[in-house]
Design a protein around this motif. Structure first.
Motif, PDB file in Angstrom:
ATOM      1  N   LEU A 183      -2.789  35.784 -10.779  1.00 26.37           N
ATOM      2  CA  LEU A 183      -4.102  35.415 -11.322  1.00 26.37           C
ATOM      3  C   LEU A 183      -4.956  34.742 -10.254  1.00 26.37           C
ATOM      4  N   SER A 184      -4.346  33.829  -9.488  1.00 31.65           N
ATOM      5  CA  SER A 184      -5.093  33.127  -8.441  1.00 31.65           C
ATOM      6  C   SER A 184      -5.584  34.098  -7.379  1.00 31.65           C
ATOM      7  N   ALA A 185      -4.729  35.034  -6.992  1.00 28.49           N
ATOM      8  CA  ALA A 185      -5.119  35.996  -5.957  1.00 28.49           C
ATOM      9  C   ALA A 185      -6.281  36.850  -6.434  1.00 28.49           C
ATOM     10  N   ALA A 186      -6.205  37.311  -7.682  1.00 27.75           N
ATOM     11  CA  ALA A 186      -7.277  38.151  -8.221  1.00 27.75           C
ATOM     12  C   ALA A 186      -8.591  37.369  -8.246  1.00 27.75           C
ATOM     13  N   GLU A 187      -8.520  36.133  -8.664  1.00 29.01           N
ATOM     14  CA  GLU A 187      -9.721  35.306  -8.720  1.00 29.01           C
ATOM     15  C   GLU A 187     -10.293  35.117  -7.311  1.00 29.01           C
ATOM     16  N   HIS A 188      -9.403  34.791  -6.370  1.00 27.47           N
ATOM     17  CA  HIS A 188      -9.848  34.568  -4.995  1.00 27.47           C
ATOM     18  C   HIS A 188     -10.464  35.828  -4.392  1.00 27.47           C
ATOM     19  N   GLY A 190     -11.837  38.197  -5.958  1.00 24.33           N
ATOM     20  CA  GLY A 190     -12.972  38.682  -6.733  1.00 24.33           C
ATOM     21  C   GLY A 190     -12.754  40.089  -7.267  1.00 24.33           C
ATOM     22  N   THR A 191     -11.500  40.429  -7.523  1.00 24.19           N
ATOM     23  CA  THR A 191     -11.166  41.775  -8.005  1.00 24.19           C
ATOM     24  C   THR A 191     -10.341  41.628  -9.276  1.00 24.19           C
ATOM     25  N   HIS A 192     -10.571  42.488 -10.234  1.00 24.57           N
ATOM     26  CA  HIS A 192      -9.771  42.415 -11.455  1.00 24.57           C
ATOM     27  C   HIS A 192      -8.323  42.771 -11.144  1.00 24.57           C
ATOM     28  N   LEU A 193      -7.391  42.056 -11.790  1.00 26.27           N
ATOM     29  CA  LEU A 193      -5.970  42.302 -11.579  1.00 26.27           C
ATOM     30  C   LEU A 193      -5.608  43.773 -11.754  1.00 26.27           C
ATOM     31  N   SER A 194      -6.305  44.439 -12.666  1.00 27.80           N
ATOM     32  CA  SER A 194      -5.966  45.828 -12.966  1.00 27.80           C
ATOM     33  C   SER A 194      -6.257  46.752 -11.792  1.00 27.80           C
ATOM     34  N   ARG A 195      -6.894  46.216 -10.742  1.00 35.13           N
ATOM     35  CA  ARG A 195      -7.148  47.068  -9.568  1.00 35.13           C
ATOM     36  C   ARG A 195      -6.383  46.599  -8.333  1.00 35.13           C
ATOM     37  N   LEU A 196      -5.405  45.742  -8.534  1.00 32.93           N
ATOM     38  CA  LEU A 196      -4.707  45.151  -7.380  1.00 32.93           C
ATOM     39  C   LEU A 196      -3.225  45.490  -7.320  1.00 32.93           C
ATOM     40  N   LYS A 197      -2.730  45.627  -6.099  1.00 32.37           N
ATOM     41  CA  LYS A 197      -1.297  45.743  -5.840  1.00 32.37           C
ATOM     42  C   LYS A 197      -0.897  44.542  -4.982  1.00 32.37           C
ATOM     43  N   LEU A 198      -0.003  43.725  -5.521  1.00 34.07           N
ATOM     44  CA  LEU A 198       0.312  42.440  -4.894  1.00 34.07           C
ATOM     45  C   LEU A 198       1.804  42.270  -4.671  1.00 34.07           C
ATOM     46  N   ILE A 199       2.141  41.572  -3.593  1.00 30.86           N
ATOM     47  CA  ILE A 199       3.524  41.148  -3.366  1.00 30.86           C
ATOM     48  C   ILE A 199       3.515  39.629  -3.380  1.00 30.86           C
ATOM     49  N   THR A 200       4.184  39.028  -4.363  1.00 34.61           N
ATOM     50  CA  THR A 200       4.148  37.578  -4.526  1.00 34.61           C
ATOM     51  C   THR A 200       5.505  36.986  -4.155  1.00 34.61           C
ATOM     52  N   VAL A 395      -3.339  30.434 -30.237  1.00 34.81           N
ATOM     53  CA  VAL A 395      -4.713  30.758 -30.608  1.00 34.81           C
ATOM     54  C   VAL A 395      -5.011  32.252 -30.473  1.00 34.81           C
ATOM     55  N   GLY A 396      -4.217  32.944 -29.688  1.00 36.70           N
ATOM     56  CA  GLY A 396      -4.506  34.356 -29.448  1.00 36.70           C
ATOM     57  C   GLY A 396      -5.037  34.545 -28.043  1.00 36.70           C
ATOM     58  N   PRO A 397      -5.064  35.787 -27.576  1.00 37.50           N
ATOM     59  CA  PRO A 397      -5.334  36.066 -26.170  1.00 37.50           C
ATOM     60  C   PRO A 397      -6.682  35.580 -25.674  1.00 37.50           C
ATOM     61  N   THR A 398      -7.719  35.567 -26.492  1.00 40.81           N
ATOM     62  CA  THR A 398      -9.037  35.193 -25.979  1.00 40.81           C
ATOM     63  C   THR A 398      -9.113  33.720 -25.605  1.00 40.81           C
ATOM     64  N   ALA A 399      -8.129  32.958 -26.045  1.00 41.40           N
ATOM     65  CA  ALA A 399      -8.152  31.529 -25.773  1.00 41.40           C
ATOM     66  C   ALA A 399      -7.887  31.209 -24.314  1.00 41.40           C
ATOM     67  N   THR A 400      -7.144  32.057 -23.654  1.00 43.35           N
ATOM     68  CA  THR A 400      -6.721  31.698 -22.305  1.00 43.35           C
ATOM     69  C   THR A 400      -7.762  32.130 -21.293  1.00 43.35           C
ATOM     70  N   ILE A 401      -8.721  31.217 -21.119  1.00 40.96           N
ATOM     71  CA  ILE A 401      -9.914  31.494 -20.335  1.00 40.96           C
ATOM     72  C   ILE A 401      -9.610  32.159 -18.996  1.00 40.96           C
ATOM     73  N   ARG A 402      -8.755  31.503 -18.192  1.00 39.82           N
ATOM     74  CA  ARG A 402      -8.541  31.999 -16.841  1.00 39.82           C
ATOM     75  C   ARG A 402      -7.737  33.296 -16.832  1.00 39.82           C
ATOM     76  N   SER A 403      -6.771  33.388 -17.700  1.00 37.90           N
ATOM     77  CA  SER A 403      -5.970  34.617 -17.732  1.00 37.90           C
ATOM     78  C   SER A 403      -6.860  35.815 -18.002  1.00 37.90           C
ATOM     79  N   VAL A 404      -7.864  35.615 -18.829  1.00 41.90           N
ATOM     80  CA  VAL A 404      -8.720  36.730 -19.204  1.00 41.90           C
ATOM     81  C   VAL A 404      -9.731  37.014 -18.111  1.00 41.90           C
ATOM     82  N   ARG A 405     -10.260  35.933 -17.536  1.00 42.52           N
ATOM     83  CA  ARG A 405     -11.279  36.143 -16.523  1.00 42.52           C
ATOM     84  C   ARG A 405     -10.682  36.860 -15.297  1.00 42.52           C
ATOM     85  N   ALA A 406      -9.529  36.413 -14.859  1.00 41.78           N
ATOM     86  CA  ALA A 406      -8.984  36.947 -13.605  1.00 41.78           C
ATOM     87  C   ALA A 406      -8.449  38.364 -13.804  1.00 41.78           C
TER      88      ALA A 406
END
Ligand SMILES: Nc1ncnc2c1ncn2[C@@H]1O[C@H](COP(=O)(O)OP(=O)(O)O)[C@@H](O)[C@H]1O
Ligand SMILES: Nc1ncnc2c1ncn2[C@@H]1O[C@H](COP(=O)(O)OP(=O)(O)O)[C@@H](O)[C@H]1O
Lengths: 406, 406
Positions: A183-188, A190-200, A395-406
């Motif tokens: 999530l942090s990498a996607a935010e940094h 500026g790309t949606h996670l759904s378009r990233l390939k990452l090695i963590t 609360v459901g998925p929309t509650a998790t602000i950062r998870s959704v944004r990133a």
């Protein structure tokens, strides 16, 4: 909405209290030496000796502290939930799970794969349900983020019946940390996670690597248990499976082999110095040959995983480092990335030496300017990630602000 | 000069006779069902029932056949040496070794790591020394080509004493095949081995990968024993070391765990069909889900090793395939190389489908014309490689024409 995240270990209870509307951390602390007459609660205001002869006592002290006059919690019912970190959820518990009898039973069953951790986690949950009795409790599993591993990644090449009947497969661990890094990498970036390939790479006392494609963990280095994979502080990681069998044939008891591979191996076993990477690095600088070997084996294995996961992903957009070693050892990052230009990886060695994630809002880029694969250092925050997952459950998925944004 | 290469298995004796000035093969054959009343010698001229109730009997029949009127060997003293393939030479026997009491003793000691193979190999050597009593015998080890693995590659992350006292380290196997692939690739590419970085994949009943830098094996997937590494016909390959321990705790006997992981796992265990890749490929084409899974796990693991070894080498000049699967399965080669363009690998899919090493002097290129990393298919010849190594021992390094040229 407030969430308290509790992490019960064999001799300690750590906690973090969040206001999830802003993700502000309202309180953090830990009780140490639980189970002894010297139990001590360390918090923002200092430290107190408490009655912590068992986990219930420790949790009572934490509750009293949080709800004290002027404390961050008016009363326990102000909590939306208490979140619990649990190591192993098996195949059945793969999302943040409200704790009930069934969940407790499955956590107990999964102790077969995580005998050191699950029983302790479960005892903590039971105690917390008694102490914080009026609020929901949610279990978040180290294994959950890897629940979508494809069958070709989670299957061992053993008779299929052993998977069906005994659940012998790869599960993966350190989920909250890998998820937080992604999530942090996607935010940094500026790309949606759904378009990233990452090695963590989570490199702490325990260590694991994951390949993350479109936000999903598709490979990870820990297996059925946290013993497989990278070299760790005291764990052997990858090993010819014939080795435990050879030791058994030579007369070593099962419990001793367990202890050998989990507690006396890894960096400690190779170096003869101990599990702390700082000490080993220092000894290596002083010329100690076993310390040098320990670092070389650690790095060589990690490089192999980075290459392996790049092949799995068909190339990576970024490599992310975290954990005590990943965040702090410029040496490790430099050696791991050395000579990987063929796959688009090149470090800015000065940035690697001088920049710290902690000074840059928790994430910093250390790759050479034009290198196609970014290299990032993240200050991981597993408790925050668990709190987000608890909200997703309550609360459901929309509650998790950062998870959704990133 | 003539060299006879002998490979003694548990129920068979294979042999190849070479004229080493030209590397011409003068004879080849095998005795099957050794140890039974039905022992049969299969040779160029057909097959004979023989008295092969023990290995000595089988070897006597081979000697009689080779020295028959008009046979390729006037008498046994026309042999420069008899070469023996031995699986494990440990750390002490790392070059082709004239067999004497000391060598026999070390081969016996190394049976700790190769209990299925070394005792059989040793019995074969002893019988052959009696039957071919007037010529030198030379042992060539599967482990020898990997003797220069660097410490960071051969060390397990276990207490250093276990290496010093019990020799627990990675050794690697299939040496003659990896060495033969490297020499063939260098010759084909017209480049001296000292300037090449190669990834060699031996995919037969057993399977292993090596990373070869400047002609030296610097990493390989089999470990202390041939159980570690890739998925094989009946062997599990890489496995969480906690799994054999879990099975032991659940009451399984050590011998049964051995048997499970060595003889009932791998492609056979995953597919439920057997160890033969052709059968599995056919079932997968027919839609069998377990056959498909077996192939996917096999390929996924191999891709990871290719990526890992590319990282180890800092990029590869060529990837080389051999063994029954490596030579014949276009499917496997295609899936392994898929999406590896990020590291310079791209197949010419038509060449991959249609070209066969056997039709092109034993080696064929199947990579896309401009791909920086070549992909080669080689028809391996371990016996020929062993004969070359025997010559190196008997006559000295300048004798092995091809080894020196390539
Ligand atoms: N400055 C540093 N340089 C190298 N290693 C460090 C540094 N700081 C911490 N480490 C190492 O990080 C490891 C602990 O990582 P951490 O993530 O805190 O552990 P845990 O997994 O137990 O939470 C230890 O091996 C420690 O030596
Ligand atoms: N045409 C083919 N397509 C796919 N696999 C093949 C083909 N021919 C042979 N194989 C496989 O090769 C494997 C045996 O390889 P080989 O190198 O002969 O074995 P060994 O290691 O026992 O000498 C078997 O799994 C067999 O099914």
């Amino acid at each position: 909405m407030r969430v308290l995240v509790v992490n019960v270990g064999s001799t300690s209870v750590k906690y973090n209290l969040y206001e999830m509307d802003t993700e502000a951390r309202l309180a953090a602390g830990r009780v140490e030496r639980v189970g002894t007459a010297d139990a001590t609660h360390i918090h923002e205001g200092g430290s107190d000796r408490i009655d912590g002869r068992d986990v219930t006592g420790a949790l009572r002290a934490i509750l009293a502290h949080l709800t004290r006059e002027g404390g961050p919690l008016p009363d326990p019912t102000a909590l939306a939930a208490v979140g619990h970190r649990v190591v192993h959820g098996g195949e059945q518990l793969v999302t943040p799970t409200p704790v009930d009898e069934r969940a407790e039973r499955i956590i107990e069953e999964c102790a077969a794969y995580a005998p050191l951790h699950n029983p302790v986690n479960l005892a903590g949950i039971r105690a917390a349900r008694a102490v914080f009795s009026q609020v929901p409790h949610v279990a978040v599993f180290d294994t959950a983020f890897h629940a979508q591993l494809p069958p070709h990644a989670y299957s061992y090449a053993i008779p299929h019946e052993l998977y069906l009947e005994k659940g012998i497969r790869r599960y993966g661990f350190h989920g909250p940390s890998h998820q937080y890094m992604a999530l942090s990498a996607a935010e940094h970036l500026g790309t949606h996670l759904s378009r990233l390939k990452l090695i963590t790479c989570h490199l702490g006392g325990g260590a694991s690597v994951s390949a993350i494609e479109h936000g999903v963990s598709v490979e990870t280095s820990m297996g059925m248990t946290p013993l497989e994979g990278l070299v760790m502080g005291t764990r052997a990681g990858d090993l010819d499976p014939a080795i435990p069998m050879l030791l058994a044939k030579q007369g070593m008891a099962a419990g001793d082999i367990d202890e050998l591979l989990n507690r006396r191996s890894g960096l400690a076993g190779l170096s003869g110095i101990g599990a702390d990477f700082r000490d080993i690095q220092q000894a290596a600088e002083g010329g100690d040959p076993r310390a040098r070997l320990a670092i070389e084996v650690f790095v060589h294995r990690l490089r192999k995983y980075v290459g392996a996961y790049a092949a799995t992903l068909g190339g990576a957009d970024a490599i992310v480092f975290t954990g005590g070693i990943g965040e702090n050892s410029a040496l490790v990052r430099s050696k791991v990335c050395e000579g990987l230009i063929f796959m688009g990886v090149a470090l800015d060695e000065r940035a690697n030496e001088t920049k710290r994630a902690a000074d840059h809002g928790g994430i910093v880029e250390i790759s050479a300017h034009r290198a196609p694969t970014k290299v990032l250092v993240v200050r991981t925050d597993e408790e925050r990630m668990i709190a987000r997952e608890v909200m997703r459950c309550v609360v459901g998925p929309t509650a998790t602000i950062r998870s959704v944004r990133a």
